[in-house]
Design an enzyme around this catalytic site. Structure first.
Site, PDB file in Angstrom:
ATOM      1  N   THR A  66       0.809  -1.223   0.000  1.00 17.95           N
ATOM      2  CA  THR A  66       0.000   0.000   0.000  1.00 17.95           C
ATOM      3  C   THR A  66       0.839   1.269   0.000  1.00 17.95           C
ATOM      4  OG1 THR A  66      -0.127   0.053   2.420  1.00 17.95           O
ATOM      5  CG2 THR A  66      -1.837  -1.183   1.248  1.00 17.95           C
ATOM      6  N   CYS A  70       2.441   3.114   9.524  1.00 14.51           N
ATOM      7  CA  CYS A  70       1.458   3.249  10.603  1.00 14.51           C
ATOM      8  C   CYS A  70       2.111   3.154  11.976  1.00 14.51           C
ATOM      9  CB  CYS A  70       0.406   2.128  10.511  1.00 14.51           C
ATOM     10  SG  CYS A  70      -0.433   1.993   8.932  1.00 14.51           S
ATOM     11  N   CYS A  74      -2.299   1.009  15.159  1.00 13.85           N
ATOM     12  CA  CYS A  74      -3.229   1.372  14.085  1.00 13.85           C
ATOM     13  C   CYS A  74      -4.378   0.364  14.004  1.00 13.85           C
ATOM     14  CB  CYS A  74      -2.497   1.424  12.745  1.00 13.85           C
ATOM     15  SG  CYS A  74      -3.580   1.912  11.366  1.00 13.85           S
ATOM     16  N   ARG A  77      -6.688  -3.148   9.203  1.00 12.29           N
ATOM     17  CA  ARG A  77      -6.516  -4.592   9.070  1.00 12.29           C
ATOM     18  C   ARG A  77      -5.032  -4.915   8.919  1.00 12.29           C
ATOM     19  NH1 ARG A  77      -9.388  -8.351   4.399  1.00 12.29           N
ATOM     20  NH2 ARG A  77      -8.481 -10.343   5.066  1.00 12.29           N
ATOM     21  N   ARG A  99       4.165   6.821   2.761  1.00  5.86           N
ATOM     22  CA  ARG A  99       3.368   7.969   3.198  1.00  5.86           C
ATOM     23  C   ARG A  99       2.618   7.612   4.474  1.00  5.86           C
ATOM     24  NH1 ARG A  99       0.558   5.400  -0.820  1.00  5.86           N
ATOM     25  NH2 ARG A  99      -1.662   4.985  -0.416  1.00  5.86           N
ATOM     26  N   CYS A 101      -0.224   6.950   7.312  1.00  6.90           N
ATOM     27  CA  CYS A 101      -1.590   6.422   7.335  1.00  6.90           C
ATOM     28  C   CYS A 101      -2.541   7.527   7.789  1.00  6.90           C
ATOM     29  CB  CYS A 101      -1.648   5.238   8.289  1.00  6.90           C
ATOM     30  SG  CYS A 101      -3.323   4.624   8.624  1.00  6.90           S
ATOM     31  N   CYS A 104      -4.354   6.333  11.571  1.00  2.00           N
ATOM     32  CA  CYS A 104      -3.657   6.431  12.870  1.00  2.00           C
ATOM     33  C   CYS A 104      -2.738   7.645  12.969  1.00  2.00           C
ATOM     34  CB  CYS A 104      -2.858   5.157  13.133  1.00  2.00           C
ATOM     35  SG  CYS A 104      -1.460   4.895  12.000  1.00  2.00           S
TER      36      CYS A 104
END
Length: 392
Positions: A66, A70, A74, A77, A99, A101, A104
């Protein structure tokens, strides 16, 4: 990131030095040394799986699929392990092309409740021992009851337990430095060697003398015998049982034992193991309802230790689901982390991981075979069942 090893619980507590952030790893009450320099990604992954808020601000994890990084807590999932990498700071994650999240917000400051918890940690770290709860309460402006609840909710331990962990850290440092056991005991703030030995040898996982030698050269003896469930291997030190396995081939079980303790001296046992082995065999024959009272000498992270202690509270003849164990630990989302702690339990039967089942009641995997797990549960139900009333 540089860190200092602490000896009781395996979470990271960042200091308040803004110029130089130091990660203090509080380790389990046994003899395992960890620090972030070792890149112990398995420990970090366990924190991610447990959504451990106590680790927030100490590292971030990034997901390759992705491109997002995080906080450990967080709520998103959890990704597959092979898609995850770890960074000491958000800046390092950004430099690697990830980048933040949006759920969170790992770049944002920690919320105020966590900041006062960290202040309490710093006060205890500076003292190197437990402090009166009233003193901590005045220092952070929070009532003693609220302080205790909030601290334990965030870290899983009380302020006193945290302080005791720091005192054991001093003891370990003194022993590692080559000082005598007596000198180390007084340097750590114990009133006398007797007070330390009353609990110190157990919390260190081995005697202070052996810990002074770095924990190497542990003398582990083992016994291989026939049992109702196949071949049984019981291994231990002078402190307690450190490994227990069931199987069909002696060579395979011995190899697993050596993999668990690659730096230890491992040799066949004499008479010293007879009492423990006899009790385990009596349990497997249905003559004893439980063997969770036997002494242990195992290596574990703090989370594993908490899970295993919870397993030992499950009465014989009963089962719990992984979700129920996670909820009992105060972390309902840590179901997968609980399952992993069960899977890595080195002392099956004594720590009864076979009493944990799936949410639908079906038997999950068992290190020594699902058929053995089924037989153990059936036998425990029979043993725990009250004797039938005599017929008139």
């Amino acid at each position: 990131m540089k860190g200092s090893a602490c000896p009781a619980f395996d979470f990271i507590i960042p200091n308040f030095d803004r110029k130089k952030r130091v990660a203090s790893w509080l380790q389990n009450e046994y003899h395992v040394d960890m620090a972030i320099e070792t890149h112990d990604e398995e420990t970090l992954w366990q924190a991610v799986m447990a959504r451990d808020a106590a680790r927030d601000g100490t590292f971030v994890f990034a997901v390759r699929s992705t491109g997002v990084y995080c906080r450990p807590s967080c709520p998103s999932r959890r990704p597959r392990r092979d898609q995850v990498c770890f960074f000491a700071t958000p800046a390092e994650a950004r430099a690697a092309g990830f980048r933040p999240c949006k759920r969170c917000a790992p770049d944002d400051p920690l919320p105020p409740p966590q900041m006062w918890v960290l202040k309490v940690c710093r006060l205890l770290e500076e003292a190197g021992r437990p402090l009166p709860l009233s003193d901590l309460s005045r220092a952070v402006g929070i009532s003693p009851s609220h302080l205790t609840r909030g601290f334990k909710s965030a870290l899983g331990v009380t302020p006193r337990q945290y302080g005791e962990a720091l005192r054991r850290q001093v003891l370990r440092q003194e022993l590692r430095a080559g000082n005598s056991v007596t000198a180390a005991v007084y340097a750590a703030g114990y009133g006398s060697p007797a007070r330390m030995y009353a609990g110190g040898a157990v919390t260190l996982g081995t005697t202070p003398h052996h810990y002074r030698m770095g924990g190497k050269g542990m003398d582990i003896t083992y016994t291989l015998v026939d049992s109702p469930l196949g071949r049984l291997l019981v291994a231990g030190t002078s402190q307690g049982i450190c490994f227990l396995s069931m199987g069909d081939e002696d060579g395979v079980m011995l190899e697993v034992l050596r993999q668990e303790y690659p730096q230890a001296q491992i040799r066949p046992a004499g008479e010293e193991m007879r009492a423990w082995v006899s009790e385990v065999l009596a349990y497997l024959r249905g003559e004893l309802p439980d063997v969770s009272h036997l002494p242990l000498d195992v290596q574990a992270t703090a989370f594993q230790l908490r899970v295993w202690e919870e397993l030992r509270r499950i009465p014989p003849g009963e089962t719990r689901t992984y979700a129920q164990v996670a909820e009992a630990l105060g972390n309902p989302k840590a179901v997968r982390a609980v399952a992993r702690a069960c899977a890595t339990n080195p002392v099956s039967l004594v720590t009864p991981c076979h009493r944990v089942v799936r949410g639908d009641g079906s038997l999950a995997g068992y290190r020594w075979g699902v058929s053995r797990k089924r037989r153990l549960l059936e036998q425990e139900k029979q043993t725990a069942r009250p004797a039938a009333e005599p017929e008139n």
